[in-house]
Design an enzyme around this catalytic site. Structure first.
Site, PDB file in Angstrom:
ATOM      1  N   LYS A  66     -13.581   5.857   6.477  1.00  0.00           N
ATOM      2  CA  LYS A  66     -13.993   6.678   7.517  1.00  0.00           C
ATOM      3  C   LYS A  66     -12.689   6.934   8.679  1.00  0.00           C
ATOM      4  CE  LYS A  66     -17.070   9.486   9.142  1.00  0.00           C
ATOM      5  NZ  LYS A  66     -15.906  10.601   8.972  1.00  0.00           N
TER       6      LYS A  66
ATOM      7  N   LYS B 215     -11.946  -0.213  15.142  1.00  0.00           N
ATOM      8  CA  LYS B 215     -12.990   0.625  15.755  1.00  0.00           C
ATOM      9  C   LYS B 215     -14.271   0.678  15.180  1.00  0.00           C
ATOM     10  CE  LYS B 215     -11.410   4.596  17.098  1.00  0.00           C
ATOM     11  NZ  LYS B 215     -10.880   5.961  17.037  1.00  0.00           N
TER      12      LYS B 215
ATOM     13  N   LYS C 136      -7.498   7.383   7.205  1.00  0.00           N
ATOM     14  CA  LYS C 136      -7.040   8.380   8.036  1.00  0.00           C
ATOM     15  C   LYS C 136      -6.143   9.331   7.104  1.00  0.00           C
ATOM     16  CE  LYS C 136      -7.134   9.749  12.225  1.00  0.00           C
ATOM     17  NZ  LYS C 136      -8.476   9.527  13.079  1.00  0.00           N
TER      18      LYS C 136
ATOM     19  N   THR D 209     -16.959  12.019  21.136  1.00  0.00           N
ATOM     20  CA  THR D 209     -15.810  11.383  21.474  1.00  0.00           C
ATOM     21  C   THR D 209     -15.853  11.154  23.145  1.00  0.00           C
ATOM     22  OG1 THR D 209     -14.791  11.652  19.478  1.00  0.00           O
ATOM     23  CG2 THR D 209     -13.532  10.609  21.155  1.00  0.00           C
TER      24      THR D 209
ATOM     25  N   ASN E  68     -10.916  18.748  22.477  1.00  0.00           N
ATOM     26  CA  ASN E  68     -12.327  18.170  22.609  1.00  0.00           C
ATOM     27  C   ASN E  68     -12.849  17.086  23.321  1.00  0.00           C
ATOM     28  OD1 ASN E  68     -13.089  20.509  21.080  1.00  0.00           O
ATOM     29  ND2 ASN E  68     -13.073  19.356  19.077  1.00  0.00           N
TER      30      ASN E  68
ATOM     31  N   SER F 145     -20.490  10.502  13.688  1.00  0.00           N
ATOM     32  CA  SER F 145     -20.246  10.866  12.358  1.00  0.00           C
ATOM     33  C   SER F 145     -20.817  10.031  11.690  1.00  0.00           C
ATOM     34  CB  SER F 145     -18.635  10.496  12.204  1.00  0.00           C
ATOM     35  OG  SER F 145     -17.756  11.829  12.507  1.00  0.00           O
TER      36      SER F 145
END
Length: 428
Positions: free
Chosen positions: A82, A106, A118, A202, A233, A361
């Site tokens: 992820k 995380k 990533k 976030t 954002n 997510s």
């Protein structure tokens, strides 16, 4: 950082970049890990796999252009990969490796069942038309298709990508698979299985983590002065939530410049100005300040929500805030970390602070798989609970072990990952 065994052979020891920052963090956390898990630590210092792809596209003028793309799986011991996709001219393999590793930690810190991944393409998206961006996205998705799948690797938006990018990725993957696969990406439009609350997630997580920290150090959010670096954002959502809670947002900085108002900025008005003019500079009721003035702003809380390596040994001594919250990934260098620690400044680390995005997510992924969707109130309540519980666990570990919050977060996250490896064993 001098342990050359930690350096993959395809990276130059002189050009480790963000990956070196991650390795330093692992070196610092290793002595605090459970002795039974410590021998497994080298697993964390090497990515599971790294894919480098050529991304050729036909430009609007008929010419062909080539861009370099990456997708890295750092660790999948706790679940499918992820992590976001970024489009930026400075994207490197080292950066994507580090970002994937931070995703591993995380996801484990907030205890969602994902591993770390990533991706990115080295491109300046401002130089491409919308049609060219679509062709770039679809070609990149096709090139990394072998890694993707709702039970293998689930991308999401990151810098310079958005819900439209995710819609193109989802459609490209679905066409190649011969079926509609909504769960292959998150951060999608609501009409394609996106989740309510995802856009602000976030920034909301940053706000919740900061409120929890402020309460524990005796700071009243309603009376606090907040400076925010980055107004995308994450930074915009965080600034808006702080303002709504009664705090004064006294300074904002992004790539267009820095502005301030000691009496407090009108965050929504600044957002509208930037949307209209493409810059923070000139917004009504603000004054332009220098970068150094931003870092030394008279503020109680500093939110860093831009890029990596923003707080360095050069500017760490300028910061006057008592509390720093890392909305960006890797914004503080290891050298700066030591300076902030010596100065008694509390830092909420990125692997905890900005986990709100990946948490929602996760909610989106669950909703897509089950084809059952939740209300925004339900999503925000679940997000707030997970962030508060994760914060409490990290804070308690830091106090109990006498370590920084960053080290404590890495201890919790790394131990969960290493325990998964220990229980699963080695195959073959």
């Amino acid at each position: 950082m001098n342990n050359l065994s930690h350096i993959p052979s395809y990276l130059s020891a002189e050009h480790l970049g963000p990956w070196e920052t991650f390795l330093v963090q692992i070196d610092r956390v290793e002595p605090h890990l459970n002795p039974e898990l410590r021998p497994l630590t080298p697993i964390l210092t090497r990515p599971m796999r790294a894919l480098i792809v050529n991304v050729p596209i036909r430009l609007d003028n008929g010419e062909m252009a080539h861009f370099e793309g990456y997708r890295v799986h750092h660790n999948l011991a706790r679940g499918p990969g992820k992590g976001g996709i970024r489009y930026h001219p400075d994207v490197t393999l080292s950066e994507v490796m580090a970002l994937s590793a931070w995703m591993t930690v995380k996801n484990a810190v907030v205890n969602v069942p994902f591993g770390g991944a990533k991706g990115g393409v080295r491109v300046d998206p401002r130089q491409l038309s919308l049609a060219e961006l679509e062709r770039l996205t679809r070609r990149y998705t096709s090139e990394i298709h072998i890694l993707l799948g709702q039970d293998k690797d689930i991308p999401a938006p990151d810098i310079n990508t958005n819900e439209q990018t995710m819609a193109w990725m989802m459609d490209t993957y679905s066409m190649n698979e011969g079926r509609t696969a909504m769960g292959v990406v998150t951060g999608k439009p609501i009409s394609l299985g996106g989740s309510l609350g995802r856009k602000d997630a976030t920034g909301r997580g940053v706000f919740v983590a900061t409120v929890e920290a402020a309460r524990r150090i005796g700071m009243n959010i309603a009376d606090a002065k907040v400076a925010v670096q980055g107004f995308g954002n994450v930074g915009e959502a965080a600034a808006r939530l702080f303002s709504d809670a009664g705090a004064k947002v006294v300074a904002l900085q992004d790539s267009s410049g820095a502005i301030a108002n000691p009496a407090g900025l009108d965050v929504r008005a600044v957002k509208a100005w930037r949307q209209q003019h493409g810059t923070l500079v000139g917004a009504l009721g603000t004054e332009v300040i220098t970068t150094d003035s931003f870092w030394s702003m008279d503020a109680d809380i500093l939110i860093v929500a831009a890029m990596e390596n923003q707080i360095t040994a050069t500017n760490a001594g300028l910061i006057r805030a008592r509390l720093i919250c890392e909305g960006a990934n890797g914004p503080t260098t290891p050298e700066a970390d030591l300076i902030l620690q010596e100065r008694g400044i509390t830092v909420i680390p990125d692997v905890l602070a900005n986990a709100g995005g990946v948490t929602v997510s996760y909610f989106e992924w669950v909703q897509d798989i089950s084809a059952f969707f939740w209300t925004e109130d339900e999503i925000n309540a679940r997000l707030d609970r997970i962030m508060r519980e994760a914060f409490a666990a990290v804070w308690e570990a830091a106090k109990t072990k006498g370590i920084t919050m960053r080290t404590a977060a890495f201890v919790l996250g790394c131990e969960r990952v290493l325990l998964a490896h220990k229980v699963r064993g080695l195959y073959p």
